[in-house]
Design a protein around this motif. Structure first.
Motif, mmCIF file in Angstrom:
data_model
loop_
_atom_site.group_PDB
_atom_site.id
_atom_site.type_symbol
_atom_site.label_atom_id
_atom_site.label_comp_id
_atom_site.label_asym_id
_atom_site.label_seq_id
_atom_site.Cartn_x
_atom_site.Cartn_y
_atom_site.Cartn_z
ATOM 1 N N GLU A 30 99.889 -45.364 36.368
ATOM 2 C CA GLU A 30 100.534 -46.039 35.250
ATOM 3 C C GLU A 30 101.135 -47.345 35.750
ATOM 4 O OE1 GLU A 30 103.335 -44.434 31.783
ATOM 5 O OE2 GLU A 30 104.386 -44.641 33.691
ATOM 6 N N LEU A 31 100.728 -48.462 35.158
ATOM 7 C CA LEU A 31 101.167 -49.775 35.634
ATOM 8 C C LEU A 31 102.676 -49.957 35.550
ATOM 9 C CD1 LEU A 31 98.403 -52.133 34.190
ATOM 10 C CD2 LEU A 31 98.704 -51.375 36.545
ATOM 11 N N ARG A 32 103.261 -49.467 34.485
ATOM 12 C CA ARG A 32 104.685 -49.707 34.258
ATOM 13 C C ARG A 32 105.557 -49.071 35.334
ATOM 14 N NH1 ARG A 32 105.939 -48.332 28.369
ATOM 15 N NH2 ARG A 32 105.055 -46.409 29.169
ATOM 16 N N SER A 33 105.235 -47.815 35.698
ATOM 17 C CA SER A 33 106.092 -47.092 36.638
ATOM 18 C C SER A 33 105.504 -46.975 38.039
ATOM 19 C CB SER A 33 106.356 -45.677 36.104
ATOM 20 O OG SER A 33 105.141 -44.933 36.087
ATOM 21 N N GLY A 34 104.172 -47.180 38.136
ATOM 22 C CA GLY A 34 103.513 -46.992 39.425
ATOM 23 C C GLY A 34 103.257 -45.534 39.755
ATOM 24 N N ALA A 35 103.542 -44.653 38.807
ATOM 25 C CA ALA A 35 103.375 -43.216 39.032
ATOM 26 C C ALA A 35 101.925 -42.800 38.816
ATOM 27 C CB ALA A 35 104.281 -42.426 38.098
ATOM 28 N N CYS A 36 101.507 -41.792 39.548
ATOM 29 C CA CYS A 36 100.183 -41.209 39.362
ATOM 30 C C CYS A 36 100.252 -40.272 38.158
ATOM 31 C CB CYS A 36 99.744 -40.435 40.609
ATOM 32 S SG CYS A 36 98.147 -39.616 40.433
ATOM 33 N N VAL A 37 99.489 -40.597 37.108
ATOM 34 C CA VAL A 37 99.524 -39.791 35.878
ATOM 35 C C VAL A 37 98.314 -38.874 35.754
ATOM 36 C CG1 VAL A 37 100.959 -41.440 34.632
ATOM 37 C CG2 VAL A 37 98.455 -41.668 34.560
ATOM 38 N N GLY A 38 97.335 -39.066 36.630
ATOM 39 C CA GLY A 38 96.151 -38.220 36.572
ATOM 40 C C GLY A 38 95.189 -38.557 37.689
ATOM 41 N N VAL A 39 94.075 -37.842 37.699
ATOM 42 C CA VAL A 39 93.015 -38.096 38.667
ATOM 43 C C VAL A 39 91.669 -38.031 37.955
ATOM 44 C CG1 VAL A 39 94.252 -37.262 40.710
ATOM 45 C CG2 VAL A 39 92.933 -35.638 39.331
ATOM 46 N N GLU A 40 90.746 -38.861 38.419
ATOM 47 C CA GLU A 40 89.388 -38.842 37.888
ATOM 48 C C GLU A 40 88.468 -38.220 38.924
ATOM 49 O OE1 GLU A 40 85.848 -41.865 36.318
ATOM 50 O OE2 GLU A 40 87.821 -42.659 36.853
ATOM 51 N N ALA A 41 87.688 -37.227 38.503
ATOM 52 C CA ALA A 41 86.733 -36.576 39.388
ATOM 53 C C ALA A 41 85.462 -37.417 39.442
ATOM 54 C CB ALA A 41 86.416 -35.170 38.884
ATOM 55 N N LEU A 42 85.121 -37.899 40.633
ATOM 56 C CA LEU A 42 83.961 -38.775 40.810
ATOM 57 C C LEU A 42 82.874 -38.049 41.603
ATOM 58 C CD1 LEU A 42 85.906 -42.034 41.748
ATOM 59 C CD2 LEU A 42 84.920 -41.437 39.521
ATOM 60 N N LEU A 43 81.701 -38.007 41.029
ATOM 61 C CA LEU A 43 80.570 -37.324 41.642
ATOM 62 C C LEU A 43 80.037 -38.102 42.839
ATOM 63 C CD1 LEU A 43 78.261 -35.181 41.556
ATOM 64 C CD2 LEU A 43 77.079 -36.716 39.959
ATOM 65 N N ARG A 44 79.742 -37.377 43.920
ATOM 66 C CA ARG A 44 79.131 -37.958 45.108
ATOM 67 C C ARG A 44 78.035 -37.022 45.614
ATOM 68 N NH1 ARG A 44 81.386 -41.620 43.200
ATOM 69 N NH2 ARG A 44 83.085 -42.879 44.061
ATOM 70 N N TRP A 45 77.042 -37.601 46.283
ATOM 71 C CA TRP A 45 75.947 -36.829 46.863
ATOM 72 C C TRP A 45 75.939 -37.067 48.368
ATOM 73 C CZ3 TRP A 45 70.090 -38.074 45.642
ATOM 74 C CH2 TRP A 45 69.269 -37.168 46.338
ATOM 75 N N ARG A 46 76.105 -36.000 49.119
ATOM 76 C CA ARG A 46 76.046 -36.104 50.574
ATOM 77 C C ARG A 46 74.579 -35.974 50.991
ATOM 78 N NH1 ARG A 46 79.728 -32.865 51.484
ATOM 79 N NH2 ARG A 46 81.488 -34.243 51.927
ATOM 80 N N HIS A 47 73.878 -37.112 50.984
ATOM 81 C CA HIS A 47 72.439 -37.129 51.278
ATOM 82 C C HIS A 47 72.236 -36.953 52.781
ATOM 83 C CE1 HIS A 47 68.311 -38.601 51.570
ATOM 84 N NE2 HIS A 47 68.219 -38.463 50.258
ATOM 85 N N PRO A 48 71.312 -36.077 53.183
ATOM 86 C CA PRO A 48 71.152 -35.798 54.618
ATOM 87 C C PRO A 48 70.705 -36.990 55.453
ATOM 88 C CG PRO A 48 69.407 -34.774 53.320
ATOM 89 C CD PRO A 48 70.420 -35.282 52.347
ATOM 90 N N LYS A 49 70.055 -37.986 54.819
ATOM 91 C CA LYS A 49 69.579 -39.142 55.579
ATOM 92 C C LYS A 49 70.284 -40.445 55.210
ATOM 93 C CE LYS A 49 64.908 -37.299 56.278
ATOM 94 N NZ LYS A 49 63.452 -37.483 55.991
ATOM 95 N N ARG A 50 70.676 -40.581 53.942
ATOM 96 C CA ARG A 50 71.244 -41.847 53.467
ATOM 97 C C ARG A 50 72.768 -41.846 53.411
ATOM 98 N NH1 ARG A 50 68.283 -42.893 47.948
ATOM 99 N NH2 ARG A 50 69.538 -44.787 48.040
ATOM 100 N N GLY A 51 73.369 -40.740 53.757
ATOM 101 C CA GLY A 51 74.826 -40.670 53.733
ATOM 102 C C GLY A 51 75.354 -40.369 52.340
ATOM 103 N N VAL A 52 76.601 -40.730 52.084
ATOM 104 C CA VAL A 52 77.240 -40.445 50.799
ATOM 105 C C VAL A 52 76.778 -41.458 49.758
ATOM 106 C CG1 VAL A 52 79.429 -40.302 49.560
ATOM 107 C CG2 VAL A 52 79.245 -39.375 51.886
#
Length: 196
Positions: A30-52
């Motif tokens: 939150e910009l006004r207070s600087g407090a963490c109001v939530g989290v966004e779950a971001l998908l990632r793929w741990r590829h065996p050859k190309r990395g994350v």
């Protein structure tokens, strides 16, 4: 190109089987207070050859092949199970939802069943949808989002400002939050007016 796509589809199937997909959590501040109001779950793929790998590297092929739904549901479960400790004390968890899921009449019921099974508080969950999702089949999307809101799950519009964005049609949808794309607001940060 076709051979490369077929190879990627095969790799995505293997990734599902070997559980190579995982989540990173991005804090929402939150910009006004600087407090963490939530989290966004971001998908990632741990590829065996190309990395994350982030979704832009594979999402289009996953959507075209129909695998995106399997990936989405796997990630929803993982997010609800692991995100419970983050979505406490008034904070919420946001999940990105593929447009294709809204084509299924049972999407909201299936999600609510999963939320109940895992014991996640629906009031601490928000779904992020794109403008393309809203405009694909507006009546169906509105009805689904209203049913989810009635159960406590709010919706957020993601990447506003990247497509044919108009606040005139956004008010039709039951949205709790609008996330404005960085490219849209960057000129203001530099003291410039956006180019028309």
């Amino acid at each position: 190109l076709a051979r490369r796509q077929l190879s990627l589809v095969a790799a995505l199937r293997t990734a599902l089987r070997r559980e190579q997909f995982f989540l990173e959590y991005q804090p929402l501040i939150e910009l006004r207070s600087g407090a963490c109001v939530g989290v966004e779950a971001l998908l990632r793929w741990r590829h065996p050859k190309r990395g994350v790998l982030a979704p832009p590297n594979f999402l289009k092929v996953a959507e075209d092949s129909g695998l995106v739904q399997q990936i989405d549901w796997r990630m929803f479960r993982l997010a609800l199970e692991t995100g419970r400790v983050l979505a406490t004390e008034g904070r919420y968890l946001t999940l990105n939802v593929s447009p294709r899921l809204f084509q299924h009449n049972d999407f909201d019921r299936r999600l609510l069943d999963m939320v109940e099974e895992i014991g996640f508080d629906p009031r601490a969950l928000r779904l992020e949808v794109t403008e393309g999702t809203l405009l694909g089949d507006p009546e169906t999307v509105v009805a689904t989002l209203h049913r989810l809101r009635d159960a406590g799950i709010e919706a957020a519009l993601d990447d506003f400002g990247t497509g044919y964005s108009s606040l005139g049609h956004v008010h039709r949808f039951p949205l709790k939050m609008i996330k404005i794309d960085q490219s849209f607001v960057a000129p203001f940060a530099n003291g410039e007016a956006p180019r028309s």
